[in-house]
Design a protein around this motif. Structure first.
Motif, PDB file in Angstrom:
ATOM      1  N   ALA A 241       0.829  -1.206   0.000  1.00  0.00           N
ATOM      2  CA  ALA A 241       0.000   0.000   0.000  1.00  0.00           C
ATOM      3  C   ALA A 241       0.864   1.257   0.000  1.00  0.00           C
ATOM      4  O   ALA A 241       0.558   2.236  -0.695  1.00  0.00           O
ATOM      5  N   ILE A 242       1.963   1.246   0.771  1.00  0.00           N
ATOM      6  CA  ILE A 242       2.864   2.395   0.800  1.00  0.00           C
ATOM      7  C   ILE A 242       3.520   2.602  -0.566  1.00  0.00           C
ATOM      8  O   ILE A 242       3.637   3.726  -1.065  1.00  0.00           O
ATOM      9  N   GLU A 243       3.948   1.527  -1.185  1.00  0.00           N
ATOM     10  CA  GLU A 243       4.569   1.648  -2.499  1.00  0.00           C
ATOM     11  C   GLU A 243       3.581   2.207  -3.529  1.00  0.00           C
ATOM     12  O   GLU A 243       3.936   3.067  -4.351  1.00  0.00           O
ATOM     13  N   ASN A 244       2.343   1.745  -3.470  1.00  0.00           N
ATOM     14  CA  ASN A 244       1.336   2.277  -4.388  1.00  0.00           C
ATOM     15  C   ASN A 244       1.047   3.746  -4.114  1.00  0.00           C
ATOM     16  O   ASN A 244       0.821   4.529  -5.041  1.00  0.00           O
ATOM     17  N   ALA A 245       1.051   4.121  -2.840  1.00  0.00           N
ATOM     18  CA  ALA A 245       0.858   5.529  -2.490  1.00  0.00           C
ATOM     19  C   ALA A 245       2.020   6.372  -3.011  1.00  0.00           C
ATOM     20  O   ALA A 245       1.830   7.494  -3.499  1.00  0.00           O
ATOM     21  N   ARG A 246       3.224   5.852  -2.909  1.00  0.00           N
ATOM     22  CA  ARG A 246       4.395   6.577  -3.433  1.00  0.00           C
ATOM     23  C   ARG A 246       4.271   6.800  -4.940  1.00  0.00           C
ATOM     24  O   ARG A 246       4.553   7.879  -5.457  1.00  0.00           O
TER      25      ARG A 246
ATOM     26  N   SER B 200       1.369  10.550  -3.254  1.00  0.00           N
ATOM     27  CA  SER B 200       0.532  11.064  -2.162  1.00  0.00           C
ATOM     28  C   SER B 200       1.133  10.836  -0.781  1.00  0.00           C
ATOM     29  O   SER B 200       0.424  10.854   0.208  1.00  0.00           O
ATOM     30  N   VAL B 201       2.458  10.629  -0.703  1.00  0.00           N
ATOM     31  CA  VAL B 201       3.093  10.350   0.579  1.00  0.00           C
ATOM     32  C   VAL B 201       4.030  11.495   0.955  1.00  0.00           C
ATOM     33  O   VAL B 201       4.812  11.965   0.132  1.00  0.00           O
ATOM     34  N   ASP B 202       3.907  11.942   2.203  1.00  0.00           N
ATOM     35  CA  ASP B 202       4.910  12.831   2.764  1.00  0.00           C
ATOM     36  C   ASP B 202       5.256  12.335   4.153  1.00  0.00           C
ATOM     37  O   ASP B 202       4.723  11.315   4.611  1.00  0.00           O
ATOM     38  N   SER B 203       6.142  13.039   4.866  1.00  0.00           N
ATOM     39  CA  SER B 203       6.650  12.535   6.145  1.00  0.00           C
ATOM     40  C   SER B 203       5.573  12.422   7.206  1.00  0.00           C
ATOM     41  O   SER B 203       5.703  11.635   8.151  1.00  0.00           O
ATOM     42  N   ASP B 204       4.479  13.199   7.079  1.00  0.00           N
ATOM     43  CA  ASP B 204       3.415  13.182   8.103  1.00  0.00           C
ATOM     44  C   ASP B 204       2.171  12.420   7.650  1.00  0.00           C
ATOM     45  O   ASP B 204       1.139  12.485   8.304  1.00  0.00           O
ATOM     46  N   ALA B 205       2.268  11.712   6.540  1.00  0.00           N
ATOM     47  CA  ALA B 205       1.075  11.102   5.951  1.00  0.00           C
ATOM     48  C   ALA B 205       0.371  10.149   6.909  1.00  0.00           C
ATOM     49  O   ALA B 205      -0.862  10.168   7.042  1.00  0.00           O
ATOM     50  N   LEU B 206       1.136   9.312   7.598  1.00  0.00           N
ATOM     51  CA  LEU B 206       0.514   8.293   8.450  1.00  0.00           C
ATOM     52  C   LEU B 206      -0.251   8.902   9.619  1.00  0.00           C
ATOM     53  O   LEU B 206      -1.143   8.265  10.173  1.00  0.00           O
ATOM     54  N   ASP B 207       0.094  10.134  10.000  1.00  0.00           N
ATOM     55  CA  ASP B 207      -0.641  10.795  11.083  1.00  0.00           C
ATOM     56  C   ASP B 207      -2.014  11.262  10.615  1.00  0.00           C
ATOM     57  O   ASP B 207      -2.885  11.520  11.443  1.00  0.00           O
ATOM     58  N   ARG B 208      -2.208  11.370   9.301  1.00  0.00           N
ATOM     59  CA  ARG B 208      -3.483  11.868   8.758  1.00  0.00           C
ATOM     60  C   ARG B 208      -4.348  10.760   8.188  1.00  0.00           C
ATOM     61  O   ARG B 208      -5.552  10.930   8.033  1.00  0.00           O
TER      62      ARG B 208
END
Length: 573
Positions: free
Chosen positions: A88-93, A97-105
């Protein structure tokens, strides 16, 4: 084979505590992947997950939109969670749509895929409607396999996109690069999933079935019913435009409003808010009802050469009888009905003018042509006449019912159309209650007994979210039409009670309570809007079916009327 008898695939059994832990694993594995470490493995492995192997689907969501999605291979559950997170992270990359704070949102959504069961489909399933009849949208996932390659279509991909099962499955074939002849020979299996989602990043987890939090029958309390009614009325008022009309349909999966419209359904919405305003004494609802009514009365048109008769002209000049009848009902049920006495009498005279000597109603006012709508508009017209008779028992209304009885009773005997029933039941129940006529009562009870046999329950349907819905057209398939059927059953129950028919009253009361549960189940809740980009346009509205999220204004109208009436017979009468 019916849904109640054919073999059902089983979803993985995962306790809520383990669902929370798997989400923690996903977040940790995703954070590690973002930091460049793709080797994260959980150090703690709870015994409750020992032996559970499955594929896990991981979706990251923000403001309803999917930011990344990944599906793991078949692995032990904890390893599958980490693997799904990495994909999922690779697809988001790749989507940027990924930045350093993405997982917090991001919210984390997960589906655990159960063991597939071969689907009993014909060899060439790509033609016809086999898919729609043997696979339940939002309940079943589908595995398509050909030449050692497999693609999965999970239940969430149906109810979050409003795709048809058949079209979605054809899309899977395209992803595998199959030709039409190869697709016809592909192996197809059904599976179930266990589905859960965070309500906020790192927060509480809820388990969903068909995208819904399944409501148990015990949750249908007076307090819950009142809350559902209030939310629904507020939602309808939110959907009202400055001219008094209502936005016709919101489509959450596309985050857009439909450009369609329907004058009959607009008039029905005006009636529902007028009815609600009278019962709730809500100033906001009264203002909304007045605005909607004004929108229709601006098109009030005199009938040429018919003294004291009028109808509501429609923008397309179809001039359906239903528009006039429902507008008349909005006036009759208005908290300040006396304001509209003249208009009510003119509309009622217009309605009566359309009835032929054999009892049948012409379904449109001139200059429109006859419309093929005997299942709807005559019943709506009779409801208006019955409501008028309650307030002012004029003989002309009773004579109209006497003429209508023979024609519409014969019509029902020749073709038992479910949509015909609720309007006729409401109309003839009202007149039977007022007049005590046995022939009216028999007609009501015959229609109601027939329709009651189509209600879904734990004995004829394996899916709890469907219980209480009426499925007169397709076995196991129920939708928002249950709300309109519920309107009729409330009046049939009142009639059974008046007649002292205790056994039938008991059956109708049980049917009503179950139908209320189903209709409330269709109402969008905040925790079910995790995939909706504009929750304010959806929360409080009524879905078309549990898996089809279009929110049409007439569906809300029928649900509001039905729930208000059901509250009276379940908790007040």
């Amino acid at each position: 084979m019916s849904p109640a008898t054919r073999a059902e695939p089983v979803p993985p059994a995962i306790a809520v505590a383990d669902q929370r832990y798997l989400i923690q694993i996903v977040r940790r594995a995703a954070a590690a992947a973002l930091a460049g470490d793709n080797d994260y493995s959980p150090s703690y492995r709870p015994k409750s997950l020992d032996g559970l192997q499955c594929q896990l689907v991981v979706t990251f969501r923000q403001a309803g939109a999917a930011r990344g999605r990944g599906i793991s291979p078949l692995l032990p559950a904890l390893d599958a969670a980490a693997a799904g997170a990495r994909v999922a992270i690779e697809n988001a990359r790749q989507a940027g749509s990924v930045d350093s704070d993405a997982l917090d949102r991001w919210l984390i959504e997960m589906e655990a895929v159960g063991q597939p069961v071969p689907a009993d489909l014909p060899n060439d399933w790509s033609e016809g409607d086999w898919i729609e009849t043997l696979l339940e949208p939002g309940v079943h996932g589908v595995a398509l396999e050909y030449g050692g390659q497999q693609k999965l279509l999970c239940p969430t991909e149906i109810f979050t996109t409003d795709h048809l099962m058949h079209d979605a499955l054809l899309s899977l074939g395209e992803q595998l690069g199959l030709s039409a002849s190869q697709l016809a020979q592909a192996s197809i299996s059904r599976f179930r999933t266990t589905h859960w989602v965070e309500l906020r990043p790192g927060g509480e987890v809820v388990q969903l079935q068909c995208g819904l939090i399944v409501i148990p029958p015990r949750a249908v309390t007076e307090r819950a019913l009142n809350a559902a009614i209030e939310r629904l009325a507020e939602y309808m008022m939110y959907r009202q435009r400055a001219d008094g009309a209502f936005s016709y349909q919101y489509e959450p999966a596309r985050d857009q409003y439909s450009e369609e419209d329907n004058a009959v359904r607009q008039a029905g919405a005006a009636w529902a808010l007028s009815y609600y305003a009278r019962r709730s004494r809500s100033a906001a609802a009264l203002a909304s009802a007045d605005l909607a009514i004004r929108n229709h009365l601006e098109r009030l048109t005199e009938l040429t050469d018919i003294d004291g008769a009028a109808f509501i002209r429609t923008p397309d000049n179809d001039n359906e009888l239903g528009v006039t009848a429902l507008t008349c009902l909005a006036l009759l049920d208005h908290p300040q009905r006396e304001r509209f006495t003249t208009d009510i009498n003119r509309l009622l005279t217009g309605i009566l003018w359309l009835q032929r000597p054999d009892g049948r109603f012409i379904t449109a006012f001139p200059p429109a042509h006859q419309l093929p709508s005997q299942n709807y508009f005559p019943g709506e017209a009779l409801c208006a006449l019955a409501r008028a008779y309650r307030a002012d028992p004029q003989e002309r209304y009773m004579q109209a019912f006497g003429r209508a009885l023979d024609f519409y009773r014969n019509y029902f005997e020749k073709q038992r159309v479910p949509a015909f029933v609720p309007w006729q039941v409401q109309a003839f129940s009202e007149m039977a209650l007022q007049s005590k006529r046995e022939d009216f009562a028999r007609f009501v009870l015959e229609m109601s007994d027939w329709l009651a046999g189509t209600q879904l329950n734990e004995h004829n349907c394996p899916w709890p979210e469907m219980w209480g819905g009426f499925a007169p057209y397709t076995t196991g398939r129920a939708g928002v039409s249950t709300a309109s059927y519920l309107e009729g059953f409330v009046d049939a129950l009142r009639l059974a009670r008046q007649r002292g028919d205790a056994e039938r009253a008991r059956r109708y009361e049980q049917a009503i309570a179950a139908a209320v549960r189903f209709v409330i189940q269709l109402q969008v809740r905040p925790e079910e809007a995790y995939f909706i980009r504009s929750p304010q346009d959806a929360v409080g509205g009524i879905r078309t079916t549990p898996s089809h999220n279009h929110l049409r204004i007439d569906h809300c109208q029928h649900a509001l009327m039905a729930l208000c009436k059901a509250r009276d017979v379940l908790f007040s009468d």
